[in-house]
Design an enzyme around this catalytic site. Sequence first.
Site: not given
Lengths: 222, 221
Positions: B47-49, B89, A104
């Site tokens: 949180s990665e998002n 992030s 990601q």
Amino acid sequence: MIDKRVADIEAAISGIADGSTVLISGFGDVGTPFELLGALLEQGARELEIVLNNAGGGDDAIVKLLAAGRIRKVVCSFPRSSLGNPVFDRLYAEGKLELELVPQGTLAERIRAGSAGIAGFYTPTSAGTRLAEGKEQREFDGRLHVLERPIVGDVALVKALKADRWGNLVYHRAARNFGPVMAACGRLTIVQVKEIVELGALDPEQVVTPGIFVDRVVELGL
Amino acid sequence: MTGLSREQITWRVAQDLPDGAYVNLGIGLPTLVPPFVPSGREIVFQSENGLLGVGPAPAPGAEDPQLINAGKQPVTLLPGASISSHSDSFLMMPGGHIDIPLLGAYQVSERGDLANWMTEGDGKPPGVGGAMDLAVGAKQVWALMEHTTRKGEPRILERCTYELTAPRCVTRIYTNLAMIEVRDGLLVREIVEGLDFAALQTLTGAAIRLAPDCRPMRTAA
């Protein structure tokens, strides 16, 4: 006068060519421009390569594009959904869909590199794993890194909360995710927003995506 | 021997988070950790998002559908929270800004290799998400896992048999049976009440050493 507003969603999505690489914002459902994707389904472009974090689920517009045979390749980090995605799973199993799986953060950085004209970068992410196979791996400061190449989008489809007629954008909460980096990377960046506000109504300190990266905005009220 | 429940594992992990730490929460077990942080400590959960300063789950009816965590569950933001794009992030993990990522694991090896993204053939296309980004960069990576599979096979091994997420990254393992430091091999710091070292070794697929100060694994009163 600069005016990036377009009248409706058909005008927003017009001109996307067959074979385009299309960047699609979103993390799961959040921040995904489903209305633009629905319009892309109607518009008819084929042989598309889509770049996104997930690959749709349930009966959403990404799954409909897949089911209609319009997608040639998916570049993503996580092609799974809690709603299931049997269309993706079947096309992948039958070899009718190419999948490039990208971690990601590497995905975000490859898109950033594409937006910045950077030819590549070395990251420790995925070094020594299956996803680094076939890529140059090189040690820097005693640590293994992987050479990653940029992604350049012919088109970016992005969802934001508000825009002005110059294309300045603000987002809502976790719906920001890939929006800013993808908006900067699309040669043609198309944004759906809930609301278009007067020029000057967005505080320059608060603008997240500067309008220079944006080509078209369409107001949808949602 | 079932040992600690999932909640008890996450409670135990929470007791070790130092005041002021920036901590990423991976999907699965780690997302259960925040409510168990001892009072008086400020821990900033990422949180990665793109969320920094994640708070507890919202009250029913108060969910914002556009405010979700990495597992796509609704969350809240605490005072002092901030929102980043994915670009920013994901600087926070490989760049070493996150102090401790808490990650679920399928397997961990005796040298700290982590396997947590791909099992053997469930027939589905593979998905990696942010797993590999999270596992590199931090000085400490804590893995949370059941000590064995449902069939009782060890998940702590000499070498992982599943595809690796990252080599040599895990520094500490919390399971339902023990807390183990990865330090020139596997050093057992705590064992759950009622289990002795020899029994723990039979449930572990690599040689373990007993720390001189090994003690019973703490659980919530």
